[in-house]
Design an enzyme around this catalytic site. Structure first.
Site: not given
Length: 379
Positions: A94, A268, A306, A308, A311, A337
């Site tokens: 940015d 973003d 989930c 991931c 999890c 997560h």
């Protein structure tokens, strides 16, 4: 030859959303995509290896903050931002414009740039289009953002008009000052608030510069969701179809889907990492505040749907315990997560576009996430 190119792969017949791929000097990434925010050359509590593990291919860092600490000279000496932080994927920086206008109360906008005070020390500072380019050239990001004025919301038409005109002049100065056009791409930022004619004027000014990509700024700053979607409806078609389109500062699941449906490629936001540190998690069934007392003896995962790492291995009760005790590992788990959830969501969006069913996917997701309820929380 521009260092940033966009490849259109598919247009969703149901919604008009775009499935594409952006090519950069540090690899390619599929779009629509969500970019985790690493303001100070790190995504808070995450390692680069963890980000790669969850298939993040581009992250965002911030010019203003890295200018103050550690200083662009140190990053340059390290070999650029990629080497400094050990990240070999794409990086977008940015321009620092948003931080100048959001963090400093003492600021004075002039044609040459902005005089303001360091939000950490109170020291007087000055940031101009030329200085923003100099810093970003030193940082070595793949995608640089033009220095723009970030007007407040709401703003009067007259104020917004003069602001848009200044942003256009500053974009020209950024392009002139950009020293590494062969390895860093400069994106322009379309401003104009909720005024359709000003958005059109801003887009025309910036598109005339033939930059490798364009962003929509000045949204997700407090306006209602329907206003943001209305602005996207008339602004996105003004952007070149053969270049990346980036909606700045948006990260709630509903807005990611709504933005993708309106032709946006890149998003973003600090939302998933910020709320994670408060114990708030995004799940397939909506928002879950894991620090709440009712999860003290809940030994199930944050989200049973989930896959991931968090999890698969840790319970709500354990994560709640860590967060209640201010243990950093707890913040790491919720952050992992949440980022995984949004990156997976965008993967599902891309699949839905490829299969011409993004509209159906939106209906299913909104229903399961609880976004169709009158009192729905959008994260």
């Amino acid at each position: 030859m521009t260092p940033i190119t966009y490849e259109l792969i598919k247009t969703c017949k149901q919604t008009g959303a775009r499935l594409g791929r952006v090519h950069t000097p540090h690899g390619s990434f599929d779009t629509p995509t969500f970019m985790p925010v690493g303001t100070l050359a790190t995504v808070k509590t995450m390692s680069p290896e963890e980000l790669q593990e969850m298939n993040a291919n581009i992250i965002l860092s911030n010019t203003y903050h890295l200018w103050l600490r550690p200083g662009e000279d140190i990053v340059r000496e390290a070999g650029g931002l990629h080497k400094f932080m050990n990240w070999d994927g794409a990086i977008l920086t940015d321009s620092g414009g948003f931080q100048v206008f959001s963090l400093s109360d003492m600021r004075e906008i002039k044609e040459e740039g902005v005089h303001f005070r360091n939000h950490l020390s109170g020291e007087k500072l000055f940031l101009s289009p030329e200085r923003a380019m100099e810093i970003q050239n030193a940082l070595g990001s793949d995608i640089m953002m033009a220095f723009d004025e970030c007007p407040p919301y709401p703003a009067t038409y007259d104020y917004m008009k003069s602001s848009v005109e200044r942003t256009s002049r500053w974009a020209e100065r950024c392009l002139e000052a950009h020293q590494r056009k062969d390895v860093q791409g400069l994106f322009g930022i379309i401003q104009g608030g909720e005024y359709e004619d000003l958005r059109k004027m801003s887009a025309q000014d910036l598109v005339s510069l033939d930059l490798p990509g364009y962003a929509i700024g000045g949204l997700s700053v407090g306006e209602p969701k329907d206003v943001m979607n209305r602005v996207l409806d008339f602004t996105t078609p003004l952007m070149p179809s053969n270049k990346p389109r980036y909606l700045m500062g948006v990260g709630s699941p509903d807005s990611l889907i709504d933005g993708a449906m309106r032709g946006i490629d890149m998003f973003d936001c600090v939302l998933p990492t910020r709320i994670a540190r408060n114990g708030t998690c995004m799940t397939s069934n909506g928002r879950l505040v894991v620090r709440n007392a009712k999860y003290a003896r809940d030994f199930g995962p944050i989200d049973e749907n989930c896959d991931c790492h968090v999890c698969k291995n840790y319970s709500r009760a354990y994560i709640r315990h860590l967060i209640k005790c201010n243990e950093t590992f707890g913040f790491r788990l919720t952050t992992y997560h949440n980022l995984y959830f949004l990156l997976k969501l965008m993967e599902q969006v891309r699949t839905a576009i490829a299969e011409d069913r993004l509209g159906d996917f939106k209906e299913e997701f909104f229903e399961q996430y609880g976004l169709n309820k009158p009192d729905a929380k959008n994260f």
